[in-house]
Design an enzyme around this catalytic site. Structure first.
Site, PDB file in Angstrom:
ATOM      1  N   PRO A  88       1.357  -1.494   0.186  1.00 29.75           N
ATOM      2  CA  PRO A  88       0.075   0.060  -0.120  1.00 29.75           C
ATOM      3  C   PRO A  88       0.965   1.483  -0.031  1.00 29.75           C
ATOM      4  CG  PRO A  88      -0.648  -1.397   1.567  1.00 29.75           C
ATOM      5  CD  PRO A  88       0.847  -2.105   0.858  1.00 29.75           C
ATOM      6  N   GLU A 115       1.675  -7.284   7.706  1.00 31.37           N
ATOM      7  CA  GLU A 115       2.028  -5.747   8.179  1.00 31.37           C
ATOM      8  C   GLU A 115       3.304  -5.331   6.920  1.00 31.37           C
ATOM      9  OE1 GLU A 115      -0.632  -5.193  10.060  1.00 31.37           O
ATOM     10  OE2 GLU A 115       0.900  -3.576   9.803  1.00 31.37           O
ATOM     11  N   ARG A 157      -1.293  -8.552 -21.118  1.00 34.20           N
ATOM     12  CA  ARG A 157      -2.347  -8.740 -22.271  1.00 34.20           C
ATOM     13  C   ARG A 157      -1.551  -8.002 -23.527  1.00 34.20           C
ATOM     14  NH1 ARG A 157      -4.767  -3.606 -21.749  1.00 34.20           N
ATOM     15  NH2 ARG A 157      -6.333  -4.067 -23.407  1.00 34.20           N
ATOM     16  N   ASP A 172      -6.364   1.375 -25.781  1.00 38.65           N
ATOM     17  CA  ASP A 172      -6.704   0.914 -24.139  1.00 38.65           C
ATOM     18  C   ASP A 172      -7.362   2.578 -23.058  1.00 38.65           C
ATOM     19  OD1 ASP A 172      -4.863  -1.397 -23.104  1.00 38.65           O
ATOM     20  OD2 ASP A 172      -7.102  -1.359 -24.060  1.00 38.65           O
TER      21      ASP A 172
END
Ligand SMILES: Nc1nc2cc(Br)ccc2s1
Length: 242
Positions: A88, A115, A157, A172
């Site tokens: 994160p 963590e 992809r 895209d």
């Protein structure tokens, strides 16, 4: 491209064997190896985590287990590799990053849990290879495995031959800095909702203009940050007239 994933939950990566990615593996476009971190533990409990120095909630993943695992995984293939650690606290993973990763010969993903992984693991390998700590969004998952699925799909992809129609990747969302606009297919009218007439006109110039306008509108409404990030020459006079 070779992709290695080190995790304590190998089963989480099973979707990599399905559908489009499964076909890419089957045709040799992609080589994926998933490794169980606990294979590098030596204690009866196969411990991979311990309490954090300095106190605080949760547990931290132990450096020596990761070091033994990554040493072995990296040594298993001579191709130069980039170590990718989802967290994160990482730099945002973007479509541009997906394109950069698609040009790599090899990606090795380290899936943290708890963590996170002792910082010395990243610091150690960063001295001898490219290491990226990346985030897939401003939210916290339970582990890095789901983030790896997201990144691998976004990268795979883009590999030549993986998508049936290469134009799909070229057009895209984000390929021109904008979000894609709305898409429609048959029937012409569905529950009283008609397909925009211009899309049935056959006037390719008008269709292109309409699509560009809808993409600009959607981007300005949902992601004004992308509009602000466009290079000065990205918007033409017709764009600015919108
Ligand atoms: N958004 C993200 N959350 C998490 C949580 C853990 Br634990 C490991 C990696 C990631 S990436």
């Amino acid at each position: 491209m070779r992709i290695d994933v080190v995790t304590i939950f190998p089963g989480y990566l099973a979707p990599l064997r399905e559908a489009l990615l499964g076909r890419a593996v089957g045709t040799g476009l992609l080589d994926i190896a998933v490794h169980d971190l606990r294979d590098w533990t030596h204690d009866v409990h196969q411990a991979v985590d311990d309490a954090p120095y300095g106190g605080g909630p949760g547990m931290v993943m132990r450096p020596h287990v990761w070091g033994e695992a990554l040493d072995d995984v990296l040594a298993a293939d001579p191709r130069p590799a980039r170590l990718v650690v989802p967290t994160p606290a990482g730099r945002p993973f973007t479509q541009a990053a997906a394109h950069a990763y698609a040009a790599q010969e090899r990606l090795v993903f380290a899936c943290g849990r708890y963590e996170g992984i002792d910082q010395r693991v990243v610091d150690h390998y960063a001295a001898s290879m490219p290491v990226d700590e990346i985030s897939i969004g401003d939210y916290v998952l339970v582990g890095g495995e789901v983030a790896v699925l997201v990144v691998v799909e976004a990268v795979a992809r883009l590999l030549p031959g993986v998508l049936g129609n290469p134009r799909s990747a070229a057009e895209d969302s984000f390929s021109d800095g904008l979000l894609e606009g709305p898409a429609y297919t048959r029937p012409e009218v569905w529950r009283g909702h008609a397909v925009p007439e211009v899309l049935r006109s056959g006037n390719h110039g008008a269709i292109a203009r309409w699509r560009r306008d809808r993409a600009l509108e959607r981007t300005a409404e949902r992601r004004p940050d992308l509009i602000a990030a466009l290079p000065p020459d990205a918007l033409d006079e017709a764009d600015r007239a919108l």
